[in-house]
Design an enzyme around this catalytic site. Structure first.
Site: not given
Ligand code: AMO
Length: 439
Positions: A362, A217
């Site tokens: 979350e 990300r």
């Molecule tokens: P989303 O973007 O909410 O959903 O990501 C899912 C989960 O990943 C974790 N997360 C992170 N953990 C650490 N650092 C980050 N930058 C970060 N971003 C996200 C969180 C989050 O809840 N494709 C969808 C999922 C789906 O619908 O199946 C998705 O990626 O715990």
């Protein structure tokens, strides 16, 4: 002589054993030298008596964290010197021979001999391979290993097939700007922001799939819960009747994953005075209802019908008090807040999606997906995206796909909240953030 692991030592009283390990602490008391020696299985006290100094001459050069091997006699400690509650607290090793296996070049950059490692986050991460030697830091990753195994087993029990999907992609998966662009021979490529499209494709073939994989990300966040590379625990399942089937499955998988912590990670949890979440039914609350609760119970106003980090903490607190649950599903996010693949609710305003919060943060997002080709094309357009860009993805639905949905969990956030770590970065061996690209 065969190596004995330290946890076996208490059953070897009176015998000679060969141990290999690291010296956690060296203490000199007059002519006696005491060493706390640890290996992967535990830790034990070793004493070098003056009459063995010749065969143990190497002890003069032993410092904290030196790797050694030693032959010693297992002695029972006098009753008044026994350490209650410690596995090897009733015994002591009288060293007969001692050798240094690998000599350190320099003194350690940080002291890892104290019971609690009292250094700031940057020091902890800058000196990672040293800080990881500390048993309390190791405990994080021993639990993390149990999390991966527990999730794996829980998914398999529910007949999910494990898949590994590519992390180098020709187009940015979910749109948006949070992807890393990389050079791929003479083309541009992107690092996967999630296995979203491939796991959906997987569900149309295997019915149920899961993946444990790296997620990238490019978000310039400076928070305690974001990193730029993390490990996602994803799942996707077909032939669902609705999003409730997905939440019910995730709930079962979460609880069964946590059971494995209790069985094999009790000592590690103890080090953090951490307790497992009670296995009570996870409440489902519509986002709009959560926002109303925030306003009425906490006087908190929100913008754009969305909930922020503070709101998530408050709702978790509310649910914990009211229902005794450490988890809560927030459901039915507005269409504007969710990606184009989210199934809209019958009213067209909300979506059949959810976030799962655990102790104020979350840890997962998920939902039912759009599985009809035409509807998906329209949804892509409505988000201002070009369906041409999603041709490979759309092909999955061109030939008919059953109703399906799934989730993406952030593995490190689970460990962070389980142990009460101040930053998610403590739950990654070598975290990557905006500023940190090494070690
Ligand atoms: P989303 O973007 O909410 O959903 O990501 C899912 C989960 O990943 C974790 N997360 C992170 N953990 C650490 N650092 C980050 N930058 C970060 N971003 C996200 C969180 C989050 O809840 N494709 C969808 C999922 C789906 O619908 O199946 C998705 O990626 O715990």
């Amino acid at each position: 002589m065969q190596r004995t692991l330290i946890r076996e030592v208490p059953s070897q009283v009176g015998k000679e054993v060969l141990l290999k390990g690291w010296v956690s602490v060296r203490r000199d008391h007059g002519k006696l030298v005491f060493l706390d020696v640890r290996d992967r299985s535990g830790s034990v006290q070793v004493v070098v008596l003056p009459n063995h100094l010749e065969s143990c001459a190497a002890v003069h050069e032993v410092r904290n964290e030196t790797a050694i091997s030693l032959v010693g006699k297992v002695n029972e400690r006098p009753a008044n010197a026994k350490k209650e509650g410690e596995l090897t607290g009733g015994v002591e090793i009288e060293a007969l021979e001692l050798a240094i296996l690998a000599k350190g070049e320099e003194d350690l950059p940080i002291d890892v001999s104290s019971a609690d490692l009292d250094v700031n986050l940057d020091t902890l991460l800058n000196n990672r391979t040293v800080s990881l030697r500390h048993p309390k830091i190791q405990a994080i990753f021993r639990l993390y290993s149990l999390l991966l195994a527990g999730y794996d087993q829980a998914c398999r029990r529910e007949e999910f097939v494990e898949i590994k999907t590519p992390k180098i992609l020709s187009s940015a998966t979910e749109g948006g700007a949070n992807f890393f662009k990389i050079k791929y021979f003479d083309r541009e490529a992107y690092l996967a922001q999630s296995p979203q499209f491939y796991k959906q494709a997987g569900a149309t073939v295997f019915e149920r799939v899961f993946e444990i994989g790296s997620v990238f990300r490019a978000e310039p966040h400076f928070t305690s819960r974001h990193v730029n590379e993390y490990v996602g625990l994803d799942g996707e399942m077909a032939f669902i009747d609705g999003v409730e089937d997905v939440m019910a499955m995730l709930e079962r998988i979460m609880f069964s994953t946590f059971v494995s912590f209790g069985e094999d990670g009790a000592a590690e949890l103890d080090r953090y005075a951490a307790h497992l979440p009670p296995q009570v039914a996870i409440p489902r609350i519509r986002l709009s209802e959560a926002l109303r609760i925030l306003k009425e119970e906490y006087g908190k106003e929100v913008e754009n019908e969305d909930i922020d980090g503070e709101g998530e903490r408050m709702i978790s607190e509310y649910v914990s008090k009211k229902y005794g649950s450490d988890f809560v599903f927030l459901t039915h996010y507005p269409v504007a807040l969710r990606p184009f693949y989210s199934m809209p609710s019958a009213d067209g305003k909300y979506t059949e999606t959810f976030d799962l919060l655990f102790r104020g943060v979350e840890i997962a997002s998920g939902g039912q997906r759009i599985h009809e080709y035409r509807m998906l094309v329209d949804s892509i357009r409505r988000k201002g995206l070009d369906p041409e860009q999603f041709r490979d993805y759309l092909d999955v639905f061109r030939y008919g796909a059953p109703a399906h949905g799934g989730w993406g969990l952030g593995s490190e956030r689970i460990i962070q909240k389980l142990l009460g770590l101040g930053s998610i970065k403590e739950a990654l061996l070598y975290p990557r953030d905006v500023k940190r690209l090494s070690p």
